[in-house]
Design an enzyme around this catalytic site. Sequence first.
Site, PDB file in Angstrom:
ATOM      1  N   HIS A 252       0.842  -1.203   0.000  1.00 16.59           N
ATOM      2  CA  HIS A 252       0.000   0.000   0.000  1.00 16.59           C
ATOM      3  C   HIS A 252       0.879   1.256   0.000  1.00 16.59           C
ATOM      4  CE1 HIS A 252      -3.178  -2.467   2.391  1.00 16.59           C
ATOM      5  NE2 HIS A 252      -3.715  -2.218   1.213  1.00 16.59           N
TER       6      HIS A 252
ATOM      7  N   ARG B 202      -2.396  -6.010  -8.212  1.00 16.72           N
ATOM      8  CA  ARG B 202      -1.305  -6.968  -7.994  1.00 16.72           C
ATOM      9  C   ARG B 202      -1.254  -8.071  -9.036  1.00 16.72           C
ATOM     10  NH1 ARG B 202      -3.212  -7.709  -1.947  1.00 16.72           N
ATOM     11  NH2 ARG B 202      -5.096  -7.264  -3.121  1.00 16.72           N
TER      12      ARG B 202
ATOM     13  N   SER C  88      -2.987  -7.522   3.092  1.00 18.97           N
ATOM     14  CA  SER C  88      -3.301  -7.387   4.521  1.00 18.97           C
ATOM     15  C   SER C  88      -3.755  -8.732   5.080  1.00 18.97           C
ATOM     16  CB  SER C  88      -4.413  -6.357   4.721  1.00 18.97           C
ATOM     17  OG  SER C  88      -3.999  -5.095   4.281  1.00 18.97           O
TER      18      SER C  88
HETATM   19  P1  ADP Z   1     -10.091  -3.341   0.184  1.00 21.35           P
HETATM   20  O1  ADP Z   1     -10.754  -4.037   1.334  1.00 21.35           O
HETATM   21  O2  ADP Z   1     -10.833  -2.137  -0.306  1.00 21.35           O
HETATM   22  O3  ADP Z   1      -9.633  -4.239  -0.942  1.00 21.35           O
HETATM   23  P2  ADP Z   1      -7.318  -3.186   0.945  1.00 21.35           P
HETATM   24  O4  ADP Z   1      -6.767  -2.440   2.108  1.00 21.35           O
HETATM   25  O5  ADP Z   1      -7.177  -4.670   0.966  1.00 21.35           O
HETATM   26  O6  ADP Z   1      -8.808  -2.711   0.852  1.00 21.35           O
HETATM   27  O7  ADP Z   1      -6.666  -2.650  -0.408  1.00 21.35           O
HETATM   28  C1  ADP Z   1      -6.730  -1.313  -0.798  1.00 21.35           C
HETATM   29  C2  ADP Z   1      -6.084  -1.143  -2.156  1.00 21.35           C
HETATM   30  O8  ADP Z   1      -4.696  -1.446  -2.077  1.00 21.35           O
HETATM   31  C3  ADP Z   1      -6.634  -2.057  -3.243  1.00 21.35           C
HETATM   32  O9  ADP Z   1      -6.663  -1.345  -4.461  1.00 21.35           O
HETATM   33  C4  ADP Z   1      -5.625  -3.166  -3.307  1.00 21.35           C
HETATM   34  O10 ADP Z   1      -5.625  -3.786  -4.591  1.00 21.35           O
HETATM   35  C5  ADP Z   1      -4.354  -2.389  -3.068  1.00 21.35           C
HETATM   36  N1  ADP Z   1      -3.296  -3.247  -2.552  1.00 21.35           N
HETATM   37  C6  ADP Z   1      -3.344  -4.144  -1.552  1.00 21.35           C
HETATM   38  N2  ADP Z   1      -2.162  -4.754  -1.363  1.00 21.35           N
HETATM   39  C7  ADP Z   1      -1.319  -4.240  -2.315  1.00 21.35           C
HETATM   40  C8  ADP Z   1       0.055  -4.489  -2.678  1.00 21.35           C
HETATM   41  N3  ADP Z   1       0.778  -5.405  -2.068  1.00 21.35           N
HETATM   42  N4  ADP Z   1       0.551  -3.770  -3.708  1.00 21.35           N
HETATM   43  C9  ADP Z   1      -0.212  -2.863  -4.350  1.00 21.35           C
HETATM   44  N5  ADP Z   1      -1.497  -2.595  -4.068  1.00 21.35           N
HETATM   45  C10 ADP Z   1      -2.050  -3.267  -3.060  1.00 21.35           C
END
Ligand code: ADP
Length: 151
Positions: free
Chosen positions: A17, A90, A127
Amino acid sequence: MKRFVFPGSFDPITVGHQEIIERALLLCDELIIAVGENKEKKTMFSLKERMDFIEQTNQGNLKIKIDSYTGLTVDYCKKVKATALLRGLRNPSDFEFEKSIAQMNRKLSGIETVFLLTAPEYSFISSSIVREIINHKGDFSSLVPSAVRHP
Ligand code: ADP
């Protein structure tokens, strides 16, 4: 003034993130990291903890604002007059999932979604994997910013 909204659960924020956040800052004037509060979704970290981790990680960066929201992401975007939504991609399954949401959001409100591809070295980080490691008492320190503490 280009204002991006990066919505997510951030339960907890990961280095994946954070890398998306840093790259997006080159494309906008203001980035609002909007932590979704969904009373039906049980999270490992409280809303306050999730926001504090993001706050501490990005301390002193005047282009970044941290907020929380409930309800539809597009309604939040309207409220704050966002230029675009930001999401990270991803892999192909992220793409399939995000594509329909982005198309729906654009239909509902006209808002664009900007996608950034994850750095390859972070593409396996989520996460949910971090939570799994925490649950099994493993070492998750290389997957999250240093502000993230054990629940
Ligand atoms: P949600 O519950 O809305 O999916 P997340 O916190 O899991 O919330 O993810 C928020 C955003 O961050 C999403 O667009 C997700 O694809 C992106 N994201 C999560 N992990 C990664 C990562 N390792 N690299 C890049 N983007 C990520």
